[in-house]
Design an enzyme around this catalytic site. Structure first.
Site, PDB file in Angstrom:
ATOM      1  N   MET A 259      -3.382   4.475  -1.214  1.00 11.33           N
ATOM      2  CA  MET A 259      -4.607   3.746  -1.370  1.00 11.33           C
ATOM      3  C   MET A 259      -4.591   2.549  -0.421  1.00 11.33           C
ATOM      4  O   MET A 259      -4.802   1.399  -1.154  1.00 11.33           O
ATOM      5  CB  MET A 259      -4.778   3.717  -2.751  1.00 11.33           C
ATOM      6  CG  MET A 259      -5.005   4.869  -3.807  1.00 11.33           C
ATOM      7  SD  MET A 259      -6.399   6.018  -3.314  1.00 11.33           S
ATOM      8  CE  MET A 259      -7.571   5.181  -4.397  1.00 11.33           C
ATOM      9  N   HIS A 260      -4.531   2.762   0.732  1.00 10.92           N
ATOM     10  CA  HIS A 260      -4.524   1.329   1.635  1.00 10.92           C
ATOM     11  C   HIS A 260      -5.791   0.763   1.381  1.00 10.92           C
ATOM     12  O   HIS A 260      -5.554  -0.432   0.823  1.00 10.92           O
ATOM     13  CB  HIS A 260      -4.258   1.943   2.941  1.00 10.92           C
ATOM     14  CG  HIS A 260      -2.976   2.729   3.596  1.00 10.92           C
ATOM     15  ND1 HIS A 260      -1.719   2.367   3.073  1.00 10.92           N
ATOM     16  CD2 HIS A 260      -2.951   4.098   3.855  1.00 10.92           C
ATOM     17  CE1 HIS A 260      -1.039   3.378   3.777  1.00 10.92           C
ATOM     18  NE2 HIS A 260      -1.818   4.227   4.034  1.00 10.92           N
ATOM     19  N   ASP A 261      -6.681   1.050   1.794  1.00  8.61           N
ATOM     20  CA  ASP A 261      -8.066   0.130   1.806  1.00  8.61           C
ATOM     21  C   ASP A 261      -8.622  -0.090   0.477  1.00  8.61           C
ATOM     22  O   ASP A 261      -8.876  -1.362   0.262  1.00  8.61           O
ATOM     23  CB  ASP A 261      -9.179   0.654   2.875  1.00  8.61           C
ATOM     24  CG  ASP A 261      -8.657   1.039   4.082  1.00  8.61           C
ATOM     25  OD1 ASP A 261      -7.534   0.450   4.493  1.00  8.61           O
ATOM     26  OD2 ASP A 261      -9.262   1.660   5.037  1.00  8.61           O
TER      27      ASP A 261
ATOM     28  N   THR B 134       0.873  -1.320   0.017  1.00  7.57           N
ATOM     29  CA  THR B 134      -0.030   0.039  -0.208  1.00  7.57           C
ATOM     30  C   THR B 134       0.954   1.263  -0.126  1.00  7.57           C
ATOM     31  O   THR B 134       0.410   2.417  -0.402  1.00  7.57           O
ATOM     32  CB  THR B 134      -1.034  -0.040   1.035  1.00  7.57           C
ATOM     33  OG1 THR B 134       0.020   0.071   2.577  1.00  7.57           O
ATOM     34  CG2 THR B 134      -1.813  -1.191   1.241  1.00  7.57           C
TER      35      THR B 134
END
Length: 316
Positions: A247-249, A197
């Site tokens: 944009m982790h999630d 991420t």
């Protein structure tokens, strides 16, 4: 025709969860069986309100039940909300309209998880983008669900630094005892952590591409995403990280859709629950070959392919 994946999503809806929720609703490859909420970026009440409001904004084609969950870690105090990253309300201060939105179901998140996994055994993927508290409680109530579902989680850091302590990532650090119970439960885990991420950088060019793609009918969604991306760029700038949004999630959701976006390595991941600096660390013993494993850890990402897919999906 590609098979639709049935998912149960667990969120602590701040900025990146909101971006993930919109992606999941717009995706024609995912069907959201329900959403559970947890403390993290904000308290659980705010996370639940944010989730319901973002769902209303995203306009799902079918009803998605939302169940409220844990508001504190299993055995330790909850740390303060991260207002510098998510704003006071978790949505970068953006106020979405409250009218005409649904209410959460009258069922605890942990019970909701157990029921859904039992009903759709071997045909549901749990996607956790926050603390693992709700799942740890659900596993305590029914350990057998570990053999009936798969888990994709956003969290952890193996070969890169943490973002809360030098070695600990926020979601694992937020409730390490819960994470320990989940990683030791036997549930098949795909770990989408900072190793990948941290490379998924949504920058100014992606932002302009997204903004230019919205139609007049999507004006409200465009205004919301314009606000939270702008807030994110400015927050990242203040931290001297550059003008982009990690944009982790959303990446965790994209991996559920298409695992070819990432390269994985299988490890046995241990969760450290003690130590002032090391609590919440996701540890792997690299000294010897992995004779047994408990997680497939994402280590490389096709960054631009993912970001373009995210933009196409949101605009669909």
């Amino acid at each position: 025709m590609e098979q639709v994946k049935h998912i149960l999503l667990d969120v602590d809806t701040g900025v990146d969860d909101a971006l993930a929720l919109i992606f999941a609703v717009k995706s024609n490859k995912l069907h959201i069986e329900g959403i559970t909420t947890v403390f993290g970026n904000v308290d659980v009440k705010q996370a639940t309100e944010n989730t319901l409001q973002v769902l209303e904004l995203a306009q799902p084609r079918y009803e998605i039940p939302v169940a409220m969950g844990a508001d504190a870690p299993l055995f330790r105090p909850r740390r303060e909300n991260v207002t510098a990253i998510h704003g006071a309300n978790g949505l970068a201060g953006y106020e979405l309209p409250e009218e005409a939105r649904q209410s959460p179901v009258n069922e605890r998140a942990s019970d909701f998880i157990v029921r859904k996994v039992r009903e759709q055994a071997h045909d549901i993927t749990l996607v956790f983008t926050g603390r693992l508290t709700n799942l740890a409680v659900a596993l305590a109530k029914d350990p057998s669900i570990a053999q009936k579902a798969k888990l994709v989680l956003m969290g952890g850091a193996i070969k890169v630094p943490g973002n809360i302590t030098p070695v600990s990532e926020a979601n694992i650090h937020g409730d390490p005892e819960a994470a320990h119970r989940v990683f030791e439960s036997g549930i098949p885990i795909t770990m989408v952590g900072l190793d990948v991420t941290g490379k998924a950088k949504f920058g100014e060019a992606h932002f302009q591409q997204l903004m230019n793609g919205f139609t007049d009918e999507q004006a409200e969604l465009r205004a919301f995403m314009h606000h939270i991306f702008t807030f994110s760029f400015e927050a990242s700038d203040r931290l001297n990280e550059g003008r982009y949004r990690l944009m982790h999630d959303p990446l965790a959701l994209a991996v559920v859709e298409d695992a070819s976006l990432v390269e994985m390595e299988d490890y046995y991941v241990y969760i450290e629950t003690k130590g002032q600096v090391s609590s919440g660390a996701t540890l792997v013993d690299f000294r010897r070959p992995q004779s047994r494993t408990n997680a497939s850890v994402c280590m490389q990402v096709r960054e631009e392919a993912f970001l373009q897919h995210y933009i196409r999906t949101v605009l669909s």
